[in-house]
Scaffold this active site. Structure first.
Site, PDB file in Angstrom:
ATOM      1  CE  LYS A 119      17.395  52.973  28.591  1.00 16.81           C
ATOM      2  NZ  LYS A 119      18.182  52.853  30.121  1.00 16.81           N
ATOM      3  CE  LYS A 202      22.970  53.953  24.992  1.00 16.27           C
ATOM      4  NZ  LYS A 202      23.841  53.398  26.032  1.00 16.27           N
ATOM      5  CE  LYS A 205      25.526  50.385  33.200  1.00 16.02           C
ATOM      6  NZ  LYS A 205      24.492  51.691  33.232  1.00 16.02           N
TER       7      LYS A 205
HETATM    8  P1  ATP Z   1      21.257  51.317  30.174  1.00 18.25           P
HETATM    9  O1  ATP Z   1      20.982  50.348  29.037  1.00 18.25           O
HETATM   10  O2  ATP Z   1      20.783  50.684  31.264  1.00 18.25           O
HETATM   11  O3  ATP Z   1      20.774  52.701  29.848  1.00 18.25           O
HETATM   12  P2  ATP Z   1      23.889  52.359  29.740  1.00 18.25           P
HETATM   13  O4  ATP Z   1      24.762  51.568  29.373  1.00 18.25           O
HETATM   14  O5  ATP Z   1      23.171  53.191  28.649  1.00 18.25           O
HETATM   15  O6  ATP Z   1      22.810  51.402  30.578  1.00 18.25           O
HETATM   16  P3  ATP Z   1      24.019  54.594  31.627  1.00 18.25           P
HETATM   17  O7  ATP Z   1      24.304  54.240  32.894  1.00 18.25           O
HETATM   18  O8  ATP Z   1      22.579  54.870  31.187  1.00 18.25           O
HETATM   19  O9  ATP Z   1      24.581  53.322  30.661  1.00 18.25           O
HETATM   20  O10 ATP Z   1      24.715  55.568  31.211  1.00 18.25           O
HETATM   21  C1  ATP Z   1      26.075  56.023  31.809  1.00 18.25           C
HETATM   22  C2  ATP Z   1      27.045  56.759  31.208  1.00 18.25           C
HETATM   23  O11 ATP Z   1      27.564  56.029  30.226  1.00 18.25           O
HETATM   24  C3  ATP Z   1      26.215  58.014  30.576  1.00 18.25           C
HETATM   25  O12 ATP Z   1      27.092  59.142  30.481  1.00 18.25           O
HETATM   26  C4  ATP Z   1      26.034  57.551  29.013  1.00 18.25           C
HETATM   27  O13 ATP Z   1      26.056  58.502  28.152  1.00 18.25           O
HETATM   28  C5  ATP Z   1      27.380  56.775  28.761  1.00 18.25           C
HETATM   29  N1  ATP Z   1      27.387  55.971  27.730  1.00 18.25           N
HETATM   30  C6  ATP Z   1      26.282  54.765  27.882  1.00 18.25           C
HETATM   31  N2  ATP Z   1      26.403  54.252  26.887  1.00 18.25           N
HETATM   32  C7  ATP Z   1      27.276  54.722  26.152  1.00 18.25           C
HETATM   33  C8  ATP Z   1      27.958  54.349  24.748  1.00 18.25           C
HETATM   34  N3  ATP Z   1      27.426  53.587  24.118  1.00 18.25           N
HETATM   35  N4  ATP Z   1      28.849  55.197  24.469  1.00 18.25           N
HETATM   36  C9  ATP Z   1      29.369  56.316  25.048  1.00 18.25           C
HETATM   37  N5  ATP Z   1      28.973  56.556  26.188  1.00 18.25           N
HETATM   38  C10 ATP Z   1      27.835  55.749  26.945  1.00 18.25           C
HETATM   39 MG    MG Z   2      21.684  54.483  29.328  1.00 18.48          MG
END
Ligand code: ATP
Ligand code: MG
Length: 341
Positions: A119, A202, A205
């Site tokens: 990040k 990955k 969002k």
């Molecule tokens: P950001 O990009 O802001 O970090 P994010 O999409 O990674 O957002 P988080 O809120 O950080 O979402 O993570 C919430 C949950 O979703 C965590 O348990 C994380 O492991 C899971 N998660 C996030 N992205 C993935 C993915 N691509 N595949 C599976 N699980 C995911």
């Molecule tokens: Mg995340």
């Protein structure tokens, strides 16, 4: 020595740092619901707004994303009567315990965290101190409930392991057996859903490209278009699972199909092996729309009444606080802070 029998308790969180993605749904939300439905274990689910602000969030968007995330939890099947659903900032014990853990965790531990490196990128001098300290807050989120199981996607494994290290060091430093060693629970075919634009990255969002992800608010046409345009190689799907080796984009689409259909990747290959993407992608798009459309519709309905969402979150925060406050008080007492009762 304080001897605590740790009753099983599940904790997990999602950041209101944007809209929910298919990765969040398959890697987290869907599994949170399964845990709630399996019964017999207390489930605590948190909208981690204090994590979200470790990178800049427009205040109005943060408010909206928090409510929309709450709607996403409920529309996916989280029942606020059976699970505790709330937003992190409303239970002060998270921030209070995080400070204690800032003083327990070592700088070197934080420097090894791959999420921070990803990040912060090349800009690490210029990111917030909060982004660096994020894992200590996450440890507090989990341990302030004495949670024993943490369902997460693969990307959060390192943070849960750090939580275990923090718990062990606290217990050791103060000669207590107070905090449990929480287990990461990383299960299913979609523990790491990859970007639709790059099979080595990955799905997130917060990715700048909206085409990289499927949002839980996307309509059917948008979902179909994103899947049709998803990056792939020119080969058809292999006849065996081994044939996905070195083909991250193909593997990702197979895994997504498997998780949505509640099949194993082997079963998906048995059914679709040999197909061209021109055939497989439309099947995947139909499946994704069939699974997600009811959730999207229910989220939209819930978002019509933001005051009701706020009431649900406030009630959840009260219940969360009842668990967290005594654990924090006991922590203060162990540390030797005067006035802790
Ligand atoms: P950001 O990009 O802001 O970090 P994010 O999409 O990674 O957002 P988080 O809120 O950080 O979402 O993570 C919430 C949950 O979703 C965590 O348990 C994380 O492991 C899971 N998660 C996030 N992205 C993935 C993915 N691509 N595949 C599976 N699980 C995911
Ligand atoms: Mg995340």
């Amino acid at each position: 020595m304080t001897e605590v029998v740790h009753t099983p308790r599940v904790f997990s969180g999602i950041q209101p740092s944007g809209g929910l993605t298919l990765g969040n749904y398959l890697g987290a939300l869907k599994r949170f619901v399964e845990t709630q439905e399996s019964g017999g274990i207390e489930t605590v689910y948190c909208i981690v707004d204090m994590h979200a602000i470790t990178v800049w969030q427009d205040p109005a968007k943060l408010t909206h994303a928090t409510r929309e995330l709450a709607a996403g939890f409920i529309a996916s099947g989280i029942d606020p009567a059976r699970s505790i659903l709330f937003n992190q900032s409303q239970v002060p014990a998270h921030a209070q315990l995080a400070w204690i853990f800032n003083c327990v965790a070592r700088l070197g531990w934080m420097q090894r965290m791959t999420q921070f490196k990803d990040k912060a990128g090349k800009n690490s001098e210029n990111v917030s101190l909060g982004l660096f300290a994020y894992p200590a807050l996450m440890a507090a989120d989990i341990l302030v409930y004495h949670a024993t199981h943490v369902p997460v996607g693969e990307d959060q494994k390192q943070h849960v392991e750090l939580t275990r290290d923090i718990a062990a060091k606290f217990n050791n430093d103060f000669g207590v057996e107070f905090f449990p060693q929480p287990e990461p629970v990383i299960e299913g075919a979609a523990t790491r859903v990859m970007s639709l634009r790059d099979g080595t990255k990955k799905m997130s969002k917060s990715d700048p490209s909206d085409m990289s992800r499927i949002n839980l608010t996307d309509d059917a046409d948008t979902i179909s278009k994103k899947i049709r345009k998803a990056k792939t190689d020119p080969e058809p799907l292999p006849e065996t699972l081994d044939g996905l080796e070195g083909r991250p984009e193909a593997r990702n689409l197979v895994n997504i199909y498997a998780a949505l259909a509640e099949l194993t990747p082997e079963q998906v290959i048995a059914e679709h092996g040999g197909q061209q993407f021109g055939t497989f992608k439309p099947s995947l798009a139909d499946l994704a729309v069939a699974r997600l459309a009811p959730i999207t519709a229910e989220m939209g309905r819930l978002m019509q009444d933001p005051a009701e969402i706020d009431r649900i979150l406030a009630a959840g925060a009260e219940r969360a606080n009842e668990i967290a406050a005594p654990i924090l008080r006991r922590t203060y007492e162990i540390v030797g802070m005067v006035g802790a009762r």
